[in-house]
Design an enzyme around this catalytic site. Sequence first.
Site, PDB file in Angstrom:
ATOM      1  N   ASP A 412      59.048  68.585  61.327  1.00 50.42           N
ATOM      2  CA  ASP A 412      58.116  69.176  60.374  1.00 50.42           C
ATOM      3  C   ASP A 412      58.174  70.701  60.410  1.00 50.42           C
ATOM      4  O   ASP A 412      58.387  71.309  61.460  1.00 50.42           O
ATOM      5  CB  ASP A 412      56.694  68.710  60.719  1.00 50.42           C
ATOM      6  CG  ASP A 412      55.654  69.202  59.745  1.00 50.42           C
ATOM      7  OD1 ASP A 412      55.744  68.839  58.565  1.00 50.42           O
ATOM      8  OD2 ASP A 412      54.761  69.956  60.171  1.00 50.42           O
ATOM      9  N   GLU A 465      62.549  69.205  57.585  1.00 49.77           N
ATOM     10  CA  GLU A 465      61.747  69.629  56.438  1.00 49.77           C
ATOM     11  C   GLU A 465      61.882  71.150  56.380  1.00 49.77           C
ATOM     12  O   GLU A 465      61.161  71.875  57.064  1.00 49.77           O
ATOM     13  CB  GLU A 465      60.283  69.229  56.591  1.00 49.77           C
ATOM     14  CG  GLU A 465      59.480  69.564  55.335  1.00 49.77           C
ATOM     15  CD  GLU A 465      58.010  69.853  55.602  1.00 49.77           C
ATOM     16  OE1 GLU A 465      57.238  69.834  54.642  1.00 49.77           O
ATOM     17  OE2 GLU A 465      57.643  70.114  56.754  1.00 49.77           O
TER      18      GLU A 465
END
EC number: 2.4.1.18
Length: 731
Positions: A412, A465
């Site tokens: 993330d 990401e």
Amino acid sequence: MMRDSPSIQGTLDAATQHALLAGRHADPFSVLGPHQAGAHTVVRVLAPGARTVMAVLPGGQRTPLLPMQPGLFENTVPGLQPGAPAAYRLCIEWEGGIQHTADPYAFGPVLDAAQLDHCAAGGWRYLAGLLGAHAASVDGCAGTRFALWAPNARRVAVVGDFNGWDGRRHAMRLRYPAGVWELFLPDVGPGARYKFQVLGADGHTVLKADPLARQAEAPPATASIVPDERPFAWTDKAWMEQRAARQRCDAPISIYEVHAGSWFDDAGAPRWQNLAARLPEYARSLGFTHIELLPVMAHPFGGSWGYQPLGLFAPAAAHGAPADFAHFVDRCHEAGLGVILDWVPAHFPDDAHGLARLDGTPLYEHADPREGRHPDWNTLIYNYGRREVRTFLIASAIHWLRHYHVDGLRVDAVASMLYRDYSRPAGQWIPNRHGRRENLEAIDFLRELNAAVGVQCPGAITVAEESTAWPGVTAPVANGGLGFDYKWNMGWMHDTLRYMRRDPIHRRHHHHDLSFGMVYAYAERFVLPLSHDEVVHGKGSLLGKMPGERAAQLAQLRLYYAFMWAHPGKKLLFMGGEFGQQGEWNHDAMLQWSLLDDPAHRGLQRLVADLNHVYATLPELHCRDADPSGFAWIVGDDADNSVLAFARVDASHCLVAVCNFTPVPRPGYRFGVPHAGDWRVRVDTGATRYGGAGGGPPICLRSEPIPAHGHPQSLVLDLPGFTALYLRHSE
């Protein structure tokens, strides 16, 4: 083990007694337990609140220990010889009963010195096997060994159910220079709650959860739990042997993204158990190849959806025990599904029981808020320049991949890690040593992470990401890249959703939003993500982004999905998108499953299943995802009609996707095709089985020797509005 203490003659000076009883003594093994006093052995026990304490030898001889002060006991024990750590037990009378236990201060160091040195050097990848709480048997005595890295702490004690949460009773031994505090506690077993009481370098005493805890309480409680270490009975050997091939860039990968807490409401039952009974079969029936879970790591605030974790080694207790999560993964593998976890090494919350200033110093985080405080989330940023912090984070990744057989990690907020000025105005960030904005330490960490996963977890994948144009995210580390296997294509997602939100009459002016993605489609190995981030914070649902009345919205969403599934790149769809969830996602409520009572929503769900089936079974749709030779524009510039047509090819097959992004039918629409002969319709998003009106082209069309779009052959058909067609050449 007993040690010589010639300066101690059976009593302790007043200052030492006071330090012990005040919970300030930093070296308990130097005074507690058995010690030689001349020709005799003295045993000292700190047991505040105890009425009496006796030392009991194996032959049954009992020696009462005498109180020097209330709670501090000492006596010479006749017959006790040096060199036998478990040569006596303690019989302690408390107000509520009698306790029989070995003396934790009768044991020598329990952590292997070589492993500690290796850990301090940054080479220990299985940190969860060294630090934290572990069942152990020392000199024939069963119990739990506790260990915490807190190099700047003045004193550390383990507290819990087993000692009334009294920080005076079980102070730990410092293993210098590793900075690790350790203690073996006899008779403490699985299920015991515990924390570490830390007297920090700043003089403050705090209670901290175990950073390496493998089990934790459900919020709002914050204690760690001694885990049950019985090995899980995995049944996924065949899957683990095949997963590398299933996750290569030439394999079909279609990911169903799930928030475990809101997929389905099971009325208070353990969530992993019920998800294991429902979710794998559901995802398999729709043709998905993977389930991606929003972070399952222990986190104090449910509203963070797991993206502010503090327990990087423990599954969130709200969904069940660690073994329940392992069972869920095993069932996914049984169903032929891989499991990807969202994993958050970018930042952590500053809750008092967590990592923040763990030993009274900024240990895991940066001291300067210009480096250590995240402006978007008001969280703390890991200090990637610190070797021990990198080791901690990489060990977390390895733990999930090895211990829980997880098949991949979606990392993330990578962009926030790569840039020192991320979301920071001028003057609020610190340049790197070259005076630039790149976070060199984070870059090194990500490369080290991906290299370690490749070595320690063969066949597992990592997905970034990353929302910027940082070069080489999926390039090998040896070639100067970051080493990820895949990267989310955030640019494609933003461009195409922006296009789909527009009134169809204006789309002709924004045709490039659909086609621009192919300019950089092969710069990285991409996943096309329609993730949870696009259905929260006022963005509405995917269905709600489509303009027009409900029938038009459903038709456009079917069209958009078909465009996405034909486009190069692996696929990701957040739960609810498969049947056209109408409302924005709410993490406190389950999905709107009642919509499946509506044939139109069932039709959309059926389309997603068929798209996944076609995608998986037709090699031209996936095997050249990372190869520019697998794609060719046929009609890329028909902005006036808002029509796109392109070919997906491999060595032996060709499929053409034709998409009409307006409600206006295009009768007699001609487009070139690479091959002469018959072309069969494999997908028609306007078909009645998907909730459309029908009336599309015949199932088979034959090309004509009429040149079009650079090809000597062409097809002509009536192209319905808001429709995508897949046409495959028949060999």
